[in-house]
Motif scaffolding. Structure first.
Motif, PDB file in Angstrom:
ATOM      1  N   LEU A 299       0.844  -1.188   0.000  1.00  0.00           N
ATOM      2  CA  LEU A 299       0.000   0.000   0.000  1.00  0.00           C
ATOM      3  C   LEU A 299       0.879   1.238   0.000  1.00  0.00           C
ATOM      4  O   LEU A 299       1.708   1.431   0.895  1.00  0.00           O
ATOM      5  CB  LEU A 299      -0.908   0.000   1.233  1.00  0.00           C
ATOM      6  N   THR A 300       0.724   2.091  -1.020  1.00  0.00           N
ATOM      7  CA  THR A 300       1.532   3.312  -1.109  1.00  0.00           C
ATOM      8  C   THR A 300       0.764   4.546  -0.667  1.00  0.00           C
ATOM      9  O   THR A 300       1.324   5.632  -0.604  1.00  0.00           O
ATOM     10  CB  THR A 300       2.030   3.533  -2.546  1.00  0.00           C
ATOM     11  N   GLY A 301      -0.500   4.402  -0.343  1.00  0.00           N
ATOM     12  CA  GLY A 301      -1.331   5.533   0.049  1.00  0.00           C
ATOM     13  C   GLY A 301      -2.411   5.774  -0.977  1.00  0.00           C
ATOM     14  O   GLY A 301      -3.583   5.453  -0.757  1.00  0.00           O
ATOM     15  N   GLU A 302      -2.018   6.306  -2.140  1.00  0.00           N
ATOM     16  CA  GLU A 302      -3.011   6.601  -3.170  1.00  0.00           C
ATOM     17  C   GLU A 302      -3.416   5.369  -3.970  1.00  0.00           C
ATOM     18  O   GLU A 302      -4.459   5.340  -4.622  1.00  0.00           O
ATOM     19  CB  GLU A 302      -2.513   7.695  -4.124  1.00  0.00           C
ATOM     20  N   ASN A 303      -2.587   4.319  -3.950  1.00  0.00           N
ATOM     21  CA  ASN A 303      -2.943   3.065  -4.613  1.00  0.00           C
ATOM     22  C   ASN A 303      -2.161   1.920  -3.976  1.00  0.00           C
ATOM     23  O   ASN A 303      -1.418   2.126  -3.000  1.00  0.00           O
ATOM     24  CB  ASN A 303      -2.700   3.134  -6.134  1.00  0.00           C
ATOM     25  N   THR A 304      -2.330   0.726  -4.526  1.00  0.00           N
ATOM     26  CA  THR A 304      -1.652  -0.458  -4.005  1.00  0.00           C
ATOM     27  C   THR A 304      -0.840  -1.103  -5.127  1.00  0.00           C
ATOM     28  O   THR A 304      -1.371  -1.308  -6.225  1.00  0.00           O
ATOM     29  CB  THR A 304      -2.666  -1.482  -3.464  1.00  0.00           C
ATOM     30  N   LEU A 305       0.434  -1.378  -4.857  1.00  0.00           N
ATOM     31  CA  LEU A 305       1.262  -2.094  -5.824  1.00  0.00           C
ATOM     32  C   LEU A 305       1.164  -3.580  -5.537  1.00  0.00           C
ATOM     33  O   LEU A 305       1.406  -4.023  -4.411  1.00  0.00           O
ATOM     34  CB  LEU A 305       2.712  -1.636  -5.724  1.00  0.00           C
ATOM     35  N   VAL A 306       0.798  -4.343  -6.550  1.00  0.00           N
ATOM     36  CA  VAL A 306       0.641  -5.789  -6.416  1.00  0.00           C
ATOM     37  C   VAL A 306       1.616  -6.468  -7.365  1.00  0.00           C
ATOM     38  O   VAL A 306       1.643  -6.163  -8.561  1.00  0.00           O
ATOM     39  CB  VAL A 306      -0.804  -6.230  -6.752  1.00  0.00           C
ATOM     40  N   SER A 307       2.437  -7.364  -6.841  1.00  0.00           N
ATOM     41  CA  SER A 307       3.336  -8.165  -7.677  1.00  0.00           C
ATOM     42  C   SER A 307       2.812  -9.582  -7.741  1.00  0.00           C
ATOM     43  O   SER A 307       2.388 -10.148  -6.720  1.00  0.00           O
ATOM     44  CB  SER A 307       4.762  -8.172  -7.105  1.00  0.00           C
ATOM     45  N   VAL A 308       2.800 -10.147  -8.943  1.00  0.00           N
ATOM     46  CA  VAL A 308       2.332 -11.523  -9.128  1.00  0.00           C
ATOM     47  C   VAL A 308       3.436 -12.339  -9.784  1.00  0.00           C
ATOM     48  O   VAL A 308       4.311 -11.802 -10.461  1.00  0.00           O
ATOM     49  CB  VAL A 308       1.048 -11.578  -9.988  1.00  0.00           C
ATOM     50  N   ARG A 309       3.379 -13.642  -9.573  1.00  0.00           N
ATOM     51  CA  ARG A 309       4.325 -14.543 -10.233  1.00  0.00           C
ATOM     52  C   ARG A 309       3.862 -14.803 -11.657  1.00  0.00           C
ATOM     53  O   ARG A 309       2.719 -15.181 -11.891  1.00  0.00           O
ATOM     54  CB  ARG A 309       4.404 -15.871  -9.477  1.00  0.00           C
TER      55      ARG A 309
END
Length: 353
Positions: A299-309
């Motif tokens: 969670l970066t605040g304004e959005n969420t960074l999601v990493s997938v395999r």
């Protein structure tokens, strides 16, 4: 003020070629950023303008004056370094006024110009202080004021904000941009920080291994990268780069098959897509491009960074700030096929399709 021009400039240190066949015109009153990783030649390029390094071959001009071989003191440029380089025993006033003192500017005129510049950088109440009594941001403003007070033809700035904390860097970026707009002085700024480049520059020259990979506005560099290096270097988080091959408009890689890539057919291809052009597919969206397990959620605040395999690598996407997926949970992913880029894996150049 002044333009700066490089014509076929090379710089070698022994057998090492630091800058190769460098051609660039920096426009009058422009804020140009030389951006690239350590060792790419950006600081060497700036030092050649300042006269701290001499070009091995080629010509450098300020306006119509060829400056090869001209001593630094006669080039009428002012340089701001990564270190503040202030005289610790001199007050803020004396530090700012030192370039005028050595040029024998009369005391009354010197005082007037120091006060004028100090007001511009909000230091007028600190003129009697010593550098040790100032914060990092204040010291950097003193260094800027010392450069400004000379009214040079060209400002050269070598990573001047890198010693500041994140909050001060943000503040000083705004101050620098406003100051350059106000002074209308040609400014050449060296950094490895692409956020600084994107926020400050009129144009950015992205350098790699001594050459300019791409020259353009920040928007052009970000939205229309011409090489694989530029695509991967610009952006935070960086562009997803996935090796594979394209046949009849279908990109195939380990873990991903993506159609709708024009009519391209090309082996040894790298597909690039920015995280904001990849998103979590809702249940109502039907078809997805792939299903993959979550590797991390930030969670970066304004959005969420999601990493997938994705096969043997990771793909990063931006999700809404309310996204609440869990590690190892499988999610559907859609890719904006009209926002992907293809690069030749061998030449590293963009493939138009």
């Amino acid at each position: 003020m002044a333009s700066v021009t490089f014509n076929n400039v090379y710089k070698k240190f022994g057998e090492f070629l630091a800058v190769a066949n460098f051609n660039l015109e920096i426009r009058d009153k422009e804020f140009l950023v030389l951006l690239g990783p350590s060792g790419c030649g950006k600081t060497t390029t700036m030092r050649m303008i300042a006269g701290l390094e001499e070009a091995t071959s080629g010509d450098i001009y300020i306006d119509t004056d060829r400056i090869n071989g001209v001593l630094p003191k006669y080039r009428d440029v002012a340089m701001v370094f990564q270190s503040y380089a202030l005289y610790p025993h001199l007050t803020v006033e004396d530090n700012i006024g030192y370039p005028l003192k050595i040029r024998k500017v009369p005391p009354a005129e010197r005082k007037r110009r120091i006060l004028e510049v100090a007001r511009r950088v909000e230091l007028e109440t600190m003129l009697s202080r010593l550098p040790k009594e100032l914060s990092g941001g204040q010291r950097q403003r003193v260094a800027l004021a010392r450069a400004i007070v000379r009214t040079p033809r060209v400002f050269l700035m070598d990573e001047p904000l890198s010693n500041l904390d994140a909050k001060l860097r943000t503040q000083m970026r705004a101050e620098l941009k406003h100051l350059q707009h106000e002074l209308q002085v040609t400014t050449i700024y060296v950094t490895h920080d692409q956020i600084e480049a994107m926020t400050l520059a009129h144009r950015v020259a992205v350098m790699n291994k001594g050459v300019i990979e791409q020259l353009g506005t920040p928007r052009e560099i970000y939205s229309d990268p011409r090489t694989l290096f530029v695509a991967g270097f610009i952006g935070s988080p960086p562009m997803n780069l996935i090796p594979g091959e394209v046949g009849d408009g279908v990109f195939v890689s380990d873990g991903l098959t993506l159609g709708g890539i024009g009519r391209a057919t090309h082996s040894h291809t790298v597909l690039g897509v920015r995280p904001e052009d990849v998103h979590v597919a809702g249940a109502e969206e039907g078809d997805v491009n792939l299903v993959a397990p979550i590797y991390s959620v930030e969670l970066t605040g304004e959005n969420t960074l999601v990493s997938v395999r994705l096969g043997g690598r990771l793909m990063t996407l931006r999700a809404d700030k309310s996204f609440a997926g869990q590690i190892d949970q499988e999610i559907g992913i859609k890719i904006a096929t009209d926002r992907v880029f293809l690069f030749d894996g061998e030449t590293q150049l963009r493939i138009d399709f």
